[in-house]
Design an enzyme around this catalytic site. Sequence first.
Site, PDB file in Angstrom:
ATOM      1  N   ASP A 169       0.669  -1.109   0.174  1.00 51.17           N
ATOM      2  CA  ASP A 169       0.100   0.119   0.004  1.00 51.17           C
ATOM      3  C   ASP A 169       0.804   1.338   0.142  1.00 51.17           C
ATOM      4  OD1 ASP A 169      -1.483  -2.427   0.763  1.00 51.17           O
ATOM      5  OD2 ASP A 169      -3.038  -1.049   1.932  1.00 51.17           O
ATOM      6  N   GLU A 172      -4.460   1.639  -2.838  1.00 49.94           N
ATOM      7  CA  GLU A 172      -5.804   2.372  -2.143  1.00 49.94           C
ATOM      8  C   GLU A 172      -5.429   3.418  -1.154  1.00 49.94           C
ATOM      9  OE1 GLU A 172      -7.727  -0.036   0.663  1.00 49.94           O
ATOM     10  OE2 GLU A 172      -5.916   0.152   1.839  1.00 49.94           O
ATOM     11  N   ASN A 173      -4.164   3.604  -0.787  1.00 51.09           N
ATOM     12  CA  ASN A 173      -4.088   4.636   0.194  1.00 51.09           C
ATOM     13  C   ASN A 173      -3.128   5.869  -0.724  1.00 51.09           C
ATOM     14  OD1 ASN A 173      -3.375   2.010   1.962  1.00 51.09           O
ATOM     15  ND2 ASN A 173      -4.975   3.572   2.495  1.00 51.09           N
ATOM     16  N   ASN A 213     -10.218  -1.975   0.144  1.00 53.24           N
ATOM     17  CA  ASN A 213     -11.358  -1.373   0.688  1.00 53.24           C
ATOM     18  C   ASN A 213     -11.638  -0.023   0.819  1.00 53.24           C
ATOM     19  OD1 ASN A 213      -9.125  -1.768   2.753  1.00 53.24           O
ATOM     20  ND2 ASN A 213     -10.647  -0.864   4.253  1.00 53.24           N
ATOM     21  N   HIS A 214     -10.312   0.869   0.493  1.00 54.64           N
ATOM     22  CA  HIS A 214     -10.501   2.284   0.230  1.00 54.64           C
ATOM     23  C   HIS A 214     -10.777   2.727  -1.156  1.00 54.64           C
ATOM     24  CE1 HIS A 214     -10.043   3.295   4.513  1.00 54.64           C
ATOM     25  NE2 HIS A 214      -8.806   2.724   4.601  1.00 54.64           N
ATOM     26  N   HIS A 263      -6.256  -8.276  -0.208  1.00 57.99           N
ATOM     27  CA  HIS A 263      -6.400  -7.488   0.797  1.00 57.99           C
ATOM     28  C   HIS A 263      -7.296  -7.532   1.806  1.00 57.99           C
ATOM     29  CE1 HIS A 263      -5.514  -3.220   1.326  1.00 57.99           C
ATOM     30  NE2 HIS A 263      -6.768  -2.911   1.487  1.00 57.99           N
ATOM     31  N   HIS A 310      -3.015  -4.771   3.189  1.00 55.30           N
ATOM     32  CA  HIS A 310      -4.071  -4.211   3.885  1.00 55.30           C
ATOM     33  C   HIS A 310      -3.530  -3.667   5.216  1.00 55.30           C
ATOM     34  CE1 HIS A 310      -7.744  -2.656   5.855  1.00 55.30           C
ATOM     35  NE2 HIS A 310      -7.565  -3.604   6.779  1.00 55.30           N
ATOM     36  N   HIS A 319      -0.655  -3.095   6.204  1.00 53.73           N
ATOM     37  CA  HIS A 319       0.433  -2.077   6.366  1.00 53.73           C
ATOM     38  C   HIS A 319       1.643  -2.791   7.124  1.00 53.73           C
ATOM     39  CE1 HIS A 319      -1.662   1.697   4.801  1.00 53.73           C
ATOM     40  NE2 HIS A 319      -2.442   0.492   4.291  1.00 53.73           N
TER      41      HIS A 319
HETATM   42 FE   LIG Z   1      -4.109   0.198   2.920  1.00 54.90          FE
HETATM   43 FE   LIG Z   2      -7.251  -1.486   3.035  1.00 57.99          FE
END
Ligand SMILES: [Fe+2]
Ligand SMILES: [Fe+2]
Length: 268
Positions: A14, A45-46, A73-74, A159, A184, A186
Amino acid sequence: MMTETAERILFIGDVVGRPGRRLLKSALLGLRRELSVTLVVANGENAAGGVGITRKTAEEIFSAGVDVITTGNHVWDKREALEYVRWEPRILRPSNYPPGSPGRGFGVFQTSRGTEVIIANLNGRVFIDTAFDCPFRSLEDVLRAFGRTPSIPLLVDFHAEATSEKIAMGRAFDGRITAVLGTHTHVQTNDARILPGGTAYVTDIGMTGPSEGVLGVHSETVVDRFYTQLPGRFKVASGPTMLNGAVVTLSAGSTEALQIDLVNRSFD
Ligand SMILES: [Fe+2]
Ligand SMILES: [Fe+2]
């Protein structure tokens, strides 16, 4: 050890905010060369301010040398992603979002040696806020699209939060696909290995961005949130950075992983 014809696929954990994007810009081309990488996949995603992805941030990541962006999910946190992810085939969103979601959950991509590989993206359902369809059945569906046992390498970014769900995914598809790589949390885990059936596996490849925060977020705001339980705006941490990921090696013409190596580099 590496044969001349090896494919070396780098997955980057990520990418968090501007520090993560900047780090890719300064370090990735060198790393590609140093590790003889033939395809780069990064979880984005981040990418935009710590949550979500935009066209501008994705283009920065692509221009830094990333070939495919996966998410999680983001993915929809920035509204423009709903449109952008729909028409940009190099960005994947979890394949187990409900039918009718914009975008694609998997795709066929070419390495720099011209080998075709399938990259798929899935999201877990344990301890994660969004209602996803079953990731196991969803990956079965992806395989079915390629004739049950794909004749080309298939690597999955799973993830997910729970270690059990991730390990179970590795076991369920061991011998049928090339790799299951977790994202996910991190936090990079120390369990990278080749499973008995020949699938490369690691529970989490980690994150790319500020190393001195809490999962990439400014520490004090996160600590305050734990003490006070009050809502507050998270901001991306500053200072030293790290690049986390894993390289999966396979010989040309094979779908079986030969080796998986974690990547964990620190930068000032
Ligand atoms: Fe993330
Ligand atoms: Fe995530």
